[in-house]
Enzyme design. Structure first.
Site, mmCIF file in Angstrom:
data_model
loop_
_atom_site.group_PDB
_atom_site.id
_atom_site.type_symbol
_atom_site.label_atom_id
_atom_site.label_comp_id
_atom_site.label_asym_id
_atom_site.label_seq_id
_atom_site.Cartn_x
_atom_site.Cartn_y
_atom_site.Cartn_z
ATOM 1 C CB CYS A 127 -0.854 0.390 0.875
ATOM 2 S SG CYS A 127 -2.400 1.023 0.823
ATOM 3 C CB CYS A 128 3.650 2.587 1.832
ATOM 4 S SG CYS A 128 3.054 3.438 3.757
ATOM 5 C CB CYS A 210 -2.414 6.991 6.392
ATOM 6 S SG CYS A 210 -1.025 7.108 4.141
ATOM 7 C CB CYS A 213 -1.543 3.172 8.398
ATOM 8 S SG CYS A 213 -2.010 1.811 7.397
ATOM 9 C CB CYS A 236 5.901 5.300 4.541
ATOM 10 S SG CYS A 236 6.599 6.309 4.146
HETATM 11 FE FE1 SF4 Z 1 -1.171 2.743 2.749
HETATM 12 FE FE2 SF4 Z 1 -1.110 2.775 5.413
HETATM 13 FE FE3 SF4 Z 1 0.762 3.104 3.919
HETATM 14 FE FE4 SF4 Z 1 -0.839 5.202 4.569
HETATM 15 S S1 SF4 Z 1 0.703 4.873 5.331
HETATM 16 S S2 SF4 Z 1 -0.208 4.422 1.966
HETATM 17 S S3 SF4 Z 1 -3.319 3.333 3.988
HETATM 18 S S4 SF4 Z 1 0.128 1.483 4.712
#
Ligand code: SF4
Length: 254
Positions: A127-128, A210, A213, A236
């Protein structure tokens, strides 16, 4: 070059030795002097990454004073807190800066369709990568340097970071003017300059990313314990270089 002055621009390439000499020359200098080296060396090809966290606020205030035309960008994952967007707007008004929004290729809905819902709860690294690392890489592809707010005291992974380093993942120089600052110095600066900060800090969130998280920290916990709680993950990925990155030394802009 005057004795004791940091190098302004390499003739052909940045080498680890050249960057180490710059870092040595900048050590102990005021943040304005460190930023000044970046502006003189890279001009319009240097930019500041802001997360709207406390360190970013210090750097934005200095940039507003020293070189307000500098590009200031933020990685908008579409998953930031409303309080972060409110602070963005307040800082833009207060400092007279405009912020460049850098977005991922996929909306949250498109990501869910491609990778399944709530990817952050299953594969936060992916996701990151999709929402931060790749957009950053694309944005920096025509830059020569970026400025960050990382501090040695943030975490073990940042404890040895220097004032200036080669960012092999993005092929640019990375300038970390506050790397030696303590959290107390950062907050003293914000108070002295009467600058706004994220309302969530007052509600137990020392480090804010975010929404999915980030949770408040409990008494006695590390300041970054509320980030990716339940996972081994502590970064991240935008401040991590691939193995061997320090040996990639070409300076794309020279
Ligand atoms: Fe995705 Fe969490 Fe990374 Fe944001 S901090 S990009 S929601 S995994």
């Amino acid at each position: 070059m005057m004795e004791g002055q940091p190098e302004q621009a390499p003739t052909s390439a940045w080498t680890p030795e050249a960057l180490a000499r710059v870092a040595d020359a900048l050590e102990g200098r005021p943040v304005a002097s460190v930023l000044g080296w970046g502006f003189e060396t890279f001009g319009d090809a240097i930019c500041l990454a802001t997360s709207f966290g406390p360190q970013s606020i210090v750097l934005m205030n200095e940039i507003a004073r020293l070189r307000p035309e500098t590009t200031v960008f933020y990685l908008d994952t579409d998953l930031l807190f409303p309080e972060t967007y409110a602070l963005r707007d307040e800082l833009a008004h207060r400092l007279g800066l405009s912020f460049t929004q850098v977005r991922p290729d996929l909306t949250v809905e498109e990501q869910a369709a491609e990778h399944g819902p709530k990817l952050w709860a299953r594969e936060p690294d992916l996701c990151c990568y999709l929402r931060k690392v790749l957009p950053l890489r694309r944005f920096l592809s025509d830059k020569r340097a970026w400025i960050t707010g990382i501090r040695n005291g943030h975490s073990k992974t940042r404890a040895l970071k220097p004032l200036v380093e080669w960012d092999g993942a993005n092929g640019v120089v990375k300038l970390n003017p506050l790397v030696r600052w303590t959290s107390e110095q950062v907050w003293d600066y914000i108070r002295e300059q009467r600058l706004p900060s994220n309302a969530l800090h007052e509600r137990g969130y020392p480090s804010i990313g975010c929404q999915p998280c980030t949770r408040p920290v409990r008494p006695g916990e590390d300041a970054r314990a509320g980030r990716w709680a339940g996972f081994e993950k502590t970064e991240c990925g935008i401040h991590q270089s691939p193995p061997g990155a320090l040996r990639i030394v070409s300076d794309p802009g020279s």
